[in-house]
Design a protein around this motif. Structure first.
Motif, mmCIF file in Angstrom:
data_model
loop_
_atom_site.group_PDB
_atom_site.id
_atom_site.type_symbol
_atom_site.label_atom_id
_atom_site.label_comp_id
_atom_site.label_asym_id
_atom_site.label_seq_id
_atom_site.Cartn_x
_atom_site.Cartn_y
_atom_site.Cartn_z
ATOM 1 N N SER A 1 -10.037 -22.721 -7.305
ATOM 2 C CA SER A 1 -9.275 -23.868 -7.787
ATOM 3 C C SER A 1 -8.075 -23.397 -8.588
ATOM 4 O O SER A 1 -8.022 -22.262 -9.068
ATOM 5 C CB SER A 1 -10.160 -24.759 -8.664
ATOM 6 N N GLN A 2 -7.095 -24.305 -8.738
ATOM 7 C CA GLN A 2 -5.895 -23.965 -9.502
ATOM 8 C C GLN A 2 -6.263 -23.632 -10.946
ATOM 9 O O GLN A 2 -5.734 -22.692 -11.523
ATOM 10 C CB GLN A 2 -4.909 -25.146 -9.456
ATOM 11 N N ARG B 1 -7.657 -20.228 -11.070
ATOM 12 C CA ARG B 1 -6.592 -19.250 -10.886
ATOM 13 C C ARG B 1 -5.829 -19.044 -12.187
ATOM 14 O O ARG B 1 -5.477 -17.932 -12.544
ATOM 15 C CB ARG B 1 -5.650 -19.723 -9.776
ATOM 16 N N LEU C 1 4.754 -30.238 -4.081
ATOM 17 C CA LEU C 1 4.559 -29.057 -4.910
ATOM 18 C C LEU C 1 4.944 -29.281 -6.369
ATOM 19 O O LEU C 1 4.349 -28.685 -7.264
ATOM 20 C CB LEU C 1 5.331 -27.871 -4.345
ATOM 21 N N GLY D 1 0.838 -19.147 -7.548
ATOM 22 C CA GLY D 1 -0.304 -19.818 -6.919
ATOM 23 C C GLY D 1 0.072 -21.190 -6.392
ATOM 24 O O GLY D 1 -0.346 -21.581 -5.297
ATOM 25 N N THR D 2 0.880 -21.909 -7.146
ATOM 26 C CA THR D 2 1.351 -23.218 -6.689
ATOM 27 C C THR D 2 2.238 -23.056 -5.462
ATOM 28 O O THR D 2 2.100 -23.791 -4.488
ATOM 29 C CB THR D 2 2.137 -23.927 -7.816
ATOM 30 N N SER E 1 1.910 -30.487 -8.289
ATOM 31 C CA SER E 1 0.989 -29.380 -8.587
ATOM 32 C C SER E 1 1.564 -28.460 -9.650
ATOM 33 O O SER E 1 0.856 -27.997 -10.542
ATOM 34 C CB SER E 1 0.713 -28.554 -7.322
ATOM 35 N N LYS F 1 0.370 -22.482 -2.255
ATOM 36 C CA LYS F 1 -0.240 -23.676 -1.659
ATOM 37 C C LYS F 1 0.663 -24.288 -0.596
ATOM 38 O O LYS F 1 0.190 -24.921 0.332
ATOM 39 C CB LYS F 1 -0.555 -24.711 -2.745
ATOM 40 N N GLY F 2 1.976 -24.078 -0.741
ATOM 41 C CA GLY F 2 2.930 -24.583 0.244
ATOM 42 C C GLY F 2 3.369 -23.510 1.223
ATOM 43 O O GLY F 2 4.325 -23.714 1.965
#
Length: 172
Positions: A2-3, A6, A140, A57-58, A143, A61-62
């Motif tokens: 999970s974020q 992380r 994004l 990390g964000t 997030s 995700k993209g």
């Protein structure tokens, strides 16, 4: 992972030896020196490492690296349909124009940006988000702000303002 996990694991991996221990070692080895700047700069570096890891990390995700993430968010904050020249984009991001070309190439291949001829100057290009790029950036940024809020959660509003003011003094 999970974020939030992380963010926590990035904090653990960037801590290293306690800064107080490092200072004591230097005081023992070189009592003629004041190592206190090391503690401040070390804390800044560790905080920067933690923030960078969380932001990467964000971006991941993209399917982006940090560089592509920065380009998308810089274009997105200009507004729907707005464009920037590569030089303007580099200026907004505090980069050289030569650092911009590869970033733009990768994003264009993914269909996230497009290069348009400048109607006022045919020798110049304008960079715009495609609809896919706009949608990805919009997703994004949510997030991104969530992660940043998690990182700053230990600070109250006044502490955040103090930190922003103090860091601005160093970076000015």
């Amino acid at each position: 992972m999970s974020q939030e996990s992380r963010v926590k694991s990035s904090a653990e991996s960037t801590q290293g030896a306690p800064l107080e221990t490092i200072l004591q070692q230097w005081k023992r080895e070189r009592p003629d020196l004041d190592p206190s700047p090391m503690a401040v700069c070390g804390a800044l570096r560790r905080a920067n490492d933690r923030v960078r890891t969380a932001i990467e990390g964000t971006a991941a995700k993209g399917g982006l690296d940090g560089a592509g993430f920065d380009v998308l968010l810089t274009l997105r904050r200009q507004g729907r349909g707005e464009t920037l020249t590569p030089s303007e984009l580099a200026g907004e991001m505090m980069l050289s124009t030569s650092a911009m070309t590869n970033r733009l190439d990768r994003l264009e291949k993914r269909g996230l940006i497009e290069r348009r001829s400048d109607p006022k100057d045919r020798r110049s290009l304008k960079i715009a988000l495609t609809e896919d790029g706009f949608s990805l950036a919009d997703s994004l940024v949510v997030s991104h702000l969530t992660v940043e809020e998690q990182l700053l959660a230990p600070l109250d509003t006044a502490e955040r303002e103090d930190l922003k003011r103090l860091l601005s003094k160093i970076s000015a």
